[in-house]
Structure formats: structure tokens, C-alpha cells
Design an enzyme around this catalytic site. Sequence first.
Site, PDB file in Angstrom:
ATOM      1  N   PHE A 123     -20.350  -7.733 111.359  1.00 35.06           N
ATOM      2  CA  PHE A 123     -19.470  -7.688 112.081  1.00 35.06           C
ATOM      3  C   PHE A 123     -18.463  -8.972 112.148  1.00 35.06           C
ATOM      4  O   PHE A 123     -19.348 -10.283 112.156  1.00 35.06           O
ATOM      5  CB  PHE A 123     -20.134  -7.695 113.589  1.00 35.06           C
ATOM      6  CG  PHE A 123     -19.351  -7.439 114.461  1.00 35.06           C
ATOM      7  CD1 PHE A 123     -18.721  -6.050 114.921  1.00 35.06           C
ATOM      8  CD2 PHE A 123     -18.931  -8.421 115.330  1.00 35.06           C
ATOM      9  CE1 PHE A 123     -17.919  -6.057 115.813  1.00 35.06           C
ATOM     10  CE2 PHE A 123     -17.948  -8.124 116.488  1.00 35.06           C
ATOM     11  CZ  PHE A 123     -17.505  -6.973 116.690  1.00 35.06           C
ATOM     12  N   ASP A 210     -19.325 -16.799 108.768  1.00 34.06           N
ATOM     13  CA  ASP A 210     -18.863 -16.435 110.150  1.00 34.06           C
ATOM     14  C   ASP A 210     -20.124 -16.814 110.682  1.00 34.06           C
ATOM     15  O   ASP A 210     -21.226 -16.015 110.830  1.00 34.06           O
ATOM     16  CB  ASP A 210     -18.729 -15.107 110.125  1.00 34.06           C
ATOM     17  CG  ASP A 210     -18.297 -14.686 111.526  1.00 34.06           C
ATOM     18  OD1 ASP A 210     -18.777 -15.339 112.503  1.00 34.06           O
ATOM     19  OD2 ASP A 210     -17.918 -13.359 111.621  1.00 34.06           O
ATOM     20  N   LYS A 239     -18.373 -17.772 120.302  1.00 34.85           N
ATOM     21  CA  LYS A 239     -19.173 -17.447 121.250  1.00 34.85           C
ATOM     22  C   LYS A 239     -19.950 -18.863 122.143  1.00 34.85           C
ATOM     23  O   LYS A 239     -19.401 -19.251 122.974  1.00 34.85           O
ATOM     24  CB  LYS A 239     -20.309 -16.593 120.712  1.00 34.85           C
ATOM     25  CG  LYS A 239     -19.933 -15.407 120.341  1.00 34.85           C
ATOM     26  CD  LYS A 239     -21.002 -14.323 120.002  1.00 34.85           C
ATOM     27  CE  LYS A 239     -20.338 -13.033 120.015  1.00 34.85           C
ATOM     28  NZ  LYS A 239     -20.141 -12.312 118.741  1.00 34.85           N
TER      29      LYS A 239
HETATM   30  C1  LIG Z   1     -19.016 -11.552 118.312  1.00 32.15           C
HETATM   31  C2  LIG Z   1     -18.783 -11.900 116.979  1.00 32.15           C
HETATM   32  C3  LIG Z   1     -17.248 -11.951 116.497  1.00 32.15           C
HETATM   33  C4  LIG Z   1     -16.113 -11.549 117.120  1.00 32.15           C
HETATM   34  O1  LIG Z   1     -16.137 -12.519 118.391  1.00 32.15           O
HETATM   35  P1  LIG Z   1     -15.237 -12.226 119.516  1.00 32.15           P
HETATM   36  O2  LIG Z   1     -15.042 -13.257 120.338  1.00 32.15           O
HETATM   37  O3  LIG Z   1     -15.593 -11.154 120.358  1.00 32.15           O
HETATM   38  O4  LIG Z   1     -13.745 -11.764 118.888  1.00 32.15           O
HETATM   39  C5  LIG Z   1     -16.959 -12.232 114.980  1.00 32.15           C
HETATM   40  N1  LIG Z   1     -18.367 -12.384 114.284  1.00 32.15           N
HETATM   41  C6  LIG Z   1     -19.508 -12.360 114.641  1.00 32.15           C
HETATM   42  C7  LIG Z   1     -20.621 -12.738 113.664  1.00 32.15           C
HETATM   43  C8  LIG Z   1     -19.684 -12.085 115.694  1.00 32.15           C
HETATM   44  O5  LIG Z   1     -20.823 -12.061 116.469  1.00 32.15           O
END
Ligand SMILES: *Cc1c(COP(=O)(O)O)cnc(C)c1O
Length: 393
Positions: A123, A210, A239
Site C-alpha cells: 500500500f 516506504d 503518519k
Molecule cells: C497510510 C500509508 C500511505 C498513504 O498515506 P496517506 O497519508 O494516507 O496518503 C502510504 N504508504 C503506507 C505504507 C501507508 O501505510
Amino acid sequence: MATYRRLPVSFERGEGAWLWSTDGTRYLDALSGIAVCGLGHAHPGVRDALCEQAGRLLHVSNLYHIPAQETLGERLCAAAGMDSAFFCNSGAEANEAAIKLARLYGSGRGVQRPDIVVMEQSFHGRTLATLSATGNRKAQAGFEPLVSGFVRVPYNDLAAVETAAANRAAIVAVLVEPIQGEGGVIVPDAGYLAGLRELCDRHGWLLMCDEVQSGMGRTGKLFAHQHEGVAPDVLTLAKGLGNGVPIGACLARGAAAEVLVPGSHGSTFGGNPLACRAALAVLDALAEDALPARAAELGERIQIGLRDGLADAAGVVAVRGRGLMIGLELDRPCAQLVAAALAEGVLLNVTAERVVRLLPPLIIDDAQAEQIISTVVRIVRAFLGQAEHSHAA
Ligand SMILES: *Cc1c(COP(=O)(O)O)cnc(C)c1O
């Protein structure tokens, strides 16, 4: 718009790991706004920094120097072993920056249509490029045409990356979560990240981690890749970075740090004084209170507690995770456990249909950790149709 399926509760106040709903009920937050409020709610350090900054200057534009942004960039780079930082407002934007950086890096090396290796079940966000990078067909359905230039391989499978390398000459980067979050809290084998690092070095690709969910101390180190002693070329954060104030960052090292130049990328709000002050306060608190170490210890305890409490429960597939990023996989879809936990006064989440996900704040105390364990054990046993007393003998 009806973009969310919302639970029938709203919160008006929080303190630490507690939240109070508008009807006065107290809840234990074992989700932290999905890995956002790592310091808990109404953290004094963040509050004071925000109040002070709000009375001074919220925003000026990146047309000017922003001292708090420069300090934050320096501190994040020092902590992560990186050389430069770009600031934005979310995880998706941080990954957009990384994707653009990788493409520019490739085109600068004469690669016409650069490809980025991405993983199944990954994701990376909901914008078109990050959705295209995301390994979830359901999230992508109906949004075609997707952005091209992604090569998908199974997670935790180095041989699949080797095969991709042999078949696709235009690969310039690998984008990977050190622990997959939305995909079901999937922890790869030890050596996986190091193997990716080695492949990237051999082929001249960028290793892009990420850490939007796994970063900021949650897994027991400031960044999850640090468990493996592997240095990525690009690191994305969001986050937990602002403890609830929207801020994202794309950090880069070495050649990758020089790729984006004036005119190649930007953001109106990204890295504004308010958001950067919040993130600086988060870094202060994580260090002062040794919260990553605490997350490691508590995470261990919660995993053991769940394993012990559910040892004889048929239907539990695995308890896994690192630090306070914990997944409990069942053998069946279990979305209703979210409501069951809510009824017991605990906020948690179910991801990948069958995985109960716990992402409590790093500041939880021992009693709160016990409450999370006992509540999850109780509702999971009830859900699996195994009342605890039937096993007392
Ligand atoms: C939540 C998340 C995203 C996206 O972040 P947003 O602030 O919702 O755009 C991207 N990568 C990972 C691993 C995430 O958990």
C-alpha cells in the site's frame, strides 16, 4: 462524499492513549488514528509547540527559507543517514515525490521509460501514481487507466526481483515497505531488505523504503529498515511524523539526494512552519522518553500475551509484527471484530480482511497493554466460538 464506512461513534477529547466520545464514554486507543498519534493525544510537547507557533507564524510559502523546515530536514537526515529532504502533507505525496524522483533519476541516466519494482499486497496511497504502485486490485478497480511504469513482484521474494531484472531493462528503483501495513502486517524474512539492497547496488537502482506506517519509532527503532542495518537511497515518512498534524517527507541519500532541483517538484503547504514545529516536537519526545525502545518492549509483551491467550484457539493463523505494529491473522474474514472491540471500549482495526491490526500509541503504560491483550483475546475467542471457560479444565 461516502468515501468512508464510519463506526457509530465520535470523539471530542483525548489524553494519552485515552479517547472520550461525545456521550462521555472512555475508549482505549489501540490504533492511534492508524499509526499517526504515536505520542498519544493532546501530547504536551506537541501542544506547546503548536500553540507557540500558531501565535507566531503558520505559513509563508517555500519561496522563502523556513528555519523550522531546515532544522527538521537536518534532524531527520541525521537520524536516517540521509542527505536531503522534501516536505509534503501526506504519505501518498511522500511516495509521489519518491516515484517522480526515481523517474527523473532514470531519465537522467538515459532510461527512456523507467520502471519501478513494487510488491504484491503493498500500500502506497490513493493518488493515481501511488494507487498504481499499490498491490491491491480492489483499490485500483474502476480507476483505469492506471499510471504505467510499475513492475509487480511477490513480497519477500528476492528471486522474483532477479527475474524482473532479467526481463525488464528499464528498472530504475525498488519501492518497498520494510513491513507491509495495510497488506496485513507482513514481516519479511531477515535478510530480505539486505538482499534488495544488494540487487539495487548491482543494477544501479534506487532502494526506496516506504516507512509511512513503520517509521517514527513504532517498530522499536526510529525507522524499521534500521533493524536490518540496511540504508535505503530514498525514505518516505508521514503518519507518525506530525502526531496528527499533516506532514510527509521524502528523504534521499547520495546521488538520489541531488535529483530534484528547482522547478522539478513542489508543494504549497509542504513543510510549513506549523507542521515542522509539530514534527520537531515529535522527534524531541521520541528521543527524550526513549519511546522506540519502549515500543519494542511493549510490542514483545503484547505479542506474547496474545499468543499465550490464544494458544489453544483453532482459527488463529499467526501473531506477528515488530514493536507496536502488530497483526493477528485469523483463518476467516473478521471485520466485525472492530465493532466488538469498540463495544468493549478498545479501538483497533482489521486489515486485509483477516488480520486484526494493533497500532497503539508508543506511550501506553503496562496496564493499557494488559487491557489490549485481554480485550483482544476475549473478543477473538468469542468470535471463533470458543468461550474461555470451556477450556478451563
Ligand atoms: C497510510 C500509508 C500511505 C498513504 O498515506 P496517506 O497519508 O494516507 O496518503 C502510504 N504508504 C503506507 C505504507 C501507508 O501505510
